[in-house]
Design a protein around this motif. Structure first.
Motif, PDB file in Angstrom:
ATOM      1  N   ALA A 102       0.787  -1.118  -0.032  1.00 30.48           N
ATOM      2  CA  ALA A 102       0.088   0.024   0.150  1.00 30.48           C
ATOM      3  C   ALA A 102       0.844   1.233  -0.167  1.00 30.48           C
ATOM      4  O   ALA A 102       0.359   2.202  -0.445  1.00 30.48           O
ATOM      5  CB  ALA A 102      -0.908  -0.008   0.986  1.00 30.48           C
TER       6      ALA A 102
ATOM      7  N   LEU B   3      -2.297   0.723  -3.838  1.00 31.19           N
ATOM      8  CA  LEU B   3      -3.212   0.179  -3.206  1.00 31.19           C
ATOM      9  C   LEU B   3      -4.164  -0.676  -3.881  1.00 31.19           C
ATOM     10  O   LEU B   3      -4.305  -1.678  -3.026  1.00 31.19           O
ATOM     11  CB  LEU B   3      -4.350   1.504  -3.044  1.00 31.19           C
ATOM     12  CG  LEU B   3      -4.037   2.308  -1.962  1.00 31.19           C
ATOM     13  CD1 LEU B   3      -5.130   3.605  -2.080  1.00 31.19           C
ATOM     14  CD2 LEU B   3      -4.211   1.689  -0.613  1.00 31.19           C
ATOM     15  N   SER B   6      -2.105  -4.031  -2.839  1.00 32.80           N
ATOM     16  CA  SER B   6      -2.120  -4.168  -1.512  1.00 32.80           C
ATOM     17  C   SER B   6      -3.598  -4.867  -1.343  1.00 32.80           C
ATOM     18  O   SER B   6      -3.732  -5.845  -0.520  1.00 32.80           O
ATOM     19  CB  SER B   6      -2.138  -2.848  -0.614  1.00 32.80           C
ATOM     20  OG  SER B   6      -2.358  -3.200   0.753  1.00 32.80           O
ATOM     21  N   GLU B   7      -4.470  -4.449  -2.117  1.00 29.06           N
ATOM     22  CA  GLU B   7      -5.925  -4.900  -1.784  1.00 29.06           C
ATOM     23  C   GLU B   7      -5.954  -6.443  -2.466  1.00 29.06           C
ATOM     24  O   GLU B   7      -6.641  -7.218  -1.742  1.00 29.06           O
ATOM     25  CB  GLU B   7      -7.041  -3.836  -2.409  1.00 29.06           C
ATOM     26  CG  GLU B   7      -7.288  -2.829  -1.758  1.00 29.06           C
ATOM     27  CD  GLU B   7      -7.578  -2.713  -0.158  1.00 29.06           C
ATOM     28  OE1 GLU B   7      -8.573  -3.787   0.113  1.00 29.06           O
ATOM     29  OE2 GLU B   7      -7.226  -2.033   0.638  1.00 29.06           O
ATOM     30  N   THR B  91      -4.356  -0.209   7.606  1.00 26.98           N
ATOM     31  CA  THR B  91      -4.799   0.098   6.327  1.00 26.98           C
ATOM     32  C   THR B  91      -4.729   1.844   6.184  1.00 26.98           C
ATOM     33  O   THR B  91      -4.075   2.171   5.154  1.00 26.98           O
ATOM     34  CB  THR B  91      -6.080  -0.393   6.019  1.00 26.98           C
ATOM     35  OG1 THR B  91      -6.242  -1.878   6.071  1.00 26.98           O
ATOM     36  CG2 THR B  91      -6.631   0.155   4.601  1.00 26.98           C
ATOM     37  N   THR B  95      -2.571   4.508   4.244  1.00 22.61           N
ATOM     38  CA  THR B  95      -2.999   5.285   3.308  1.00 22.61           C
ATOM     39  C   THR B  95      -4.267   6.085   3.975  1.00 22.61           C
ATOM     40  O   THR B  95      -5.116   5.730   4.133  1.00 22.61           O
ATOM     41  CB  THR B  95      -3.830   4.741   2.233  1.00 22.61           C
ATOM     42  OG1 THR B  95      -2.853   3.853   1.696  1.00 22.61           O
ATOM     43  CG2 THR B  95      -4.166   5.665   0.946  1.00 22.61           C
ATOM     44  N   VAL B 101      -8.536   4.526  -0.553  1.00 24.89           N
ATOM     45  CA  VAL B 101      -8.580   3.110  -0.059  1.00 24.89           C
ATOM     46  C   VAL B 101      -9.954   2.449  -0.596  1.00 24.89           C
ATOM     47  O   VAL B 101      -9.927   1.573  -1.192  1.00 24.89           O
ATOM     48  CB  VAL B 101      -8.802   3.030   1.500  1.00 24.89           C
ATOM     49  CG1 VAL B 101      -8.823   1.583   1.996  1.00 24.89           C
ATOM     50  CG2 VAL B 101      -7.352   3.624   1.902  1.00 24.89           C
TER      51      VAL B 101
END
Lengths: 234, 262
Positions: A102, B3, B6-7, B91, B95, B101
């Motif tokens: 992230a 992002l 990451s998700e 999370t 961010t 997000v």
């Protein structure tokens, strides 16, 4: 040097005012203890600082900006907030890889920080099988992912055994010696006396004392000074 | 892109996602395979409708979209886990701009919902094919097949998005999942069958509309009357279902922006 500032920060939850007009300044390159009895508003103030909670009024700034407006948050500030924050059903390494992705941090850094907090051997173990102390170390590892200049740690010694506490003390001192700015809340006053340079003491959402450890404790101990100050503020 | 990556990792590391996909496959196959036999054997009760009617065949293949229930559960788990396990802290520390997000999460959930529906639909089609294989007069037109695939893709994306929003609103995965199973699996299905006037506006009714299957079935002596002409056409149903997604996505983002993370 990085700097943290609270300006008249107030946070209310319905009828309860957790933080009342908190104003304080944390100097760069030092370790500052954020102390107070249960319910003093420490965690709430730190959550406002990290944009996890919305202030009712006032502000909490990092190098002059709210956390949410920092260009690279994880590369500026590392934070430990409670021992949660991880998916218990997957390994510590996978949890760190999710956070690293992230923030655009390479996966190799996840292995480096696990090594820094002595969790290399447990990297593939599911977090639900970690002890409380291991979860704290994992939280620290997550905080260090972005090699931040500032660390904000909420009760990082919770669940650590005496060896872990000693390890944490040395760890924070090493980081401080490298110029990191560290804001740490804790109930372990004897430990804090040997770890921090400055203290801010809160009670019922207000600052009741702040200054260097020596200024606050005089000839006594931090615990004696803390009890005296909290009782006189009550 | 960071992002989204990451998700996707959160998604692939969650074992229940694979279990849900298997559940969607099982439901799709169990909905289609026995349906062929049921229609052929009960045609006397269904006002004479039989597998000679291509629309009836399309209706059986259309049952392959039944897995959408699992797509919404996927969305709930994907978002609800953030709050239930406290993962939302890490999370939003990584961010702090929460809108980003949520956009990433909604997008990844939609793609996962589509993938789940495509996979389960293919197995559902296989079930229908196996069930209908011995009835040589039962055939599915390519146009009907395309409508069913499109309906599956859209319903997968929309239901997963709705799930993410429900996960953000309710936060407790178990309560949200139970509520959705009872609503979508029981209550809404009853409304869609027995009260078409209102049911056609509900997600299940809209999915029936998207299938574009034209049937008028009356069960002899049982009071059941399924006339798909009462449902919206495919285009209107698709637009309304997308409107559901937009409204739910807005609610999910709005809630996540305003809420303190504890």
């Amino acid at each position: 040097m990085a700097k943290i500032e609270f300006h008249e920060l107030t946070k209310a939850y319905k009828d309860v005012v957790a933080v009342k007009g908190l104003t304080a300044s944390i100097q760069g390159g030092r370790i500052t203890g954020f102390l107070g009895p249960n319910g003093a508003g420490k965690s709430t103030a730190l959550k406002c600082l990290l944009s996890l909670a919305h202030p009712t009024s006032g502000s909490a700034l990092i190098n002059g900006s709210p956390y949410e407006e920092l260009e690279h948050p994880l590369k500026s500030v590392g934070a430990v907030i409670e021992t949660g924050g991880f998916n218990p059903a997957i390994s510590g390494l996978k949890n760190l890889k999710i956070i690293a992705a992230a923030a655009g941090i390479p996966d190799s850094r996840a292995l480096e920080v696990l090594d820094l907090v002595d969790l290399t051997e447990a990297r593939s173990k599911k977090v639900k099988h970690y002890s409380l102390g291991m979860k704290q170390r994992l939280s620290l590892a997550a905080a260090l992912l972005g090699e931040p200049e500032i660390l904000v740690l909420d009760e990082p010694s919770n669940g650590l055994d005496p060896i872990g506490i000693a390890w944490l003390r040395e760890f924070l001192k090493k980081l401080s010696a490298k110029g990191h700015t560290i804001l740490v809340s804790s109930h372990q006053l004897a430990e804090m006396q040997h770890t921090v340079d400055d203290v801010i003491i809160l009670n019922k959402g207000r600052v009741i004392a702040s200054g260097s450890v020596q200024e606050i404790i005089g000839d006594g101990t931090l615990e004696e000074a803390f009890i005296r100050l909290v009782e006189s503020a009550a | 892109m960071n992002l989204v990556k990451s998700e996707f990792r959160k998604l692939f590391y969650t074992r229940s996602v694979y279990g849900l996909t298997l559940g969607a496959i099982a439901l799709a196959m169990l909905s289609t395979w026995p349906a062929a036999y049921a229609v052929e054997r009960t045609q006397n009760l269904l006002s004479g409708e039989s597998l000679t009617n291509p629309q009836m065949v399309a209706g059986i293949y259309g049952k392959a979209t039944s897995g959408y229930l699992f797509a919404i559960i996927l969305g709930i788990i994907f978002m609800g886990n953030e709050y239930q396990n406290g993962m939302a802290i890490s999370t939003f520390l990584a961010t702090p701009k929460r809108t980003k997000v949520l956009y990433a999460k909604l997008g990844v959930a939609a793609l996962a919902g589509v993938a789940m529906m495509v996979i389960s639909e293919l197995f559902g089609f296989l079930g229908a094919y196996i069930g209908l294989n011995k009835y040589t007069h039962a055939a599915l037109t390519s146009g009907a097949l395309l409508s069913l695939i499109v309906a599956g893709i859209i319903s997968g994306a929309v239901l997963a998005v709705m799930g993410v929003a429900l996960g953000a609103l309710i936060r407790n995965v178990r309560i949200a999942t139970t509520g959705v199973v009872i609503w979508l699996g029981v209550i809404e299905r009853l409304i869609v069958v027995f009260w078409t006037t209102g049911g056609k506006y509900l997600p299940s009714g809209l999915i029936v509309g998207m299938l574009n299957v034209k049937l008028d079935v009356k069960s002899v002596g049982r009071g059941l009357n399924i006339d798909t002409a009462n449902y919206f056409g495919a285009t209107t149903a698709t637009l309304l279902l997308l409107a559901y997604a937009a409204v739910f996505a807005f609610l999910g983002i709005f809630t996540s922006l305003r809420r303190d993370v504890n």
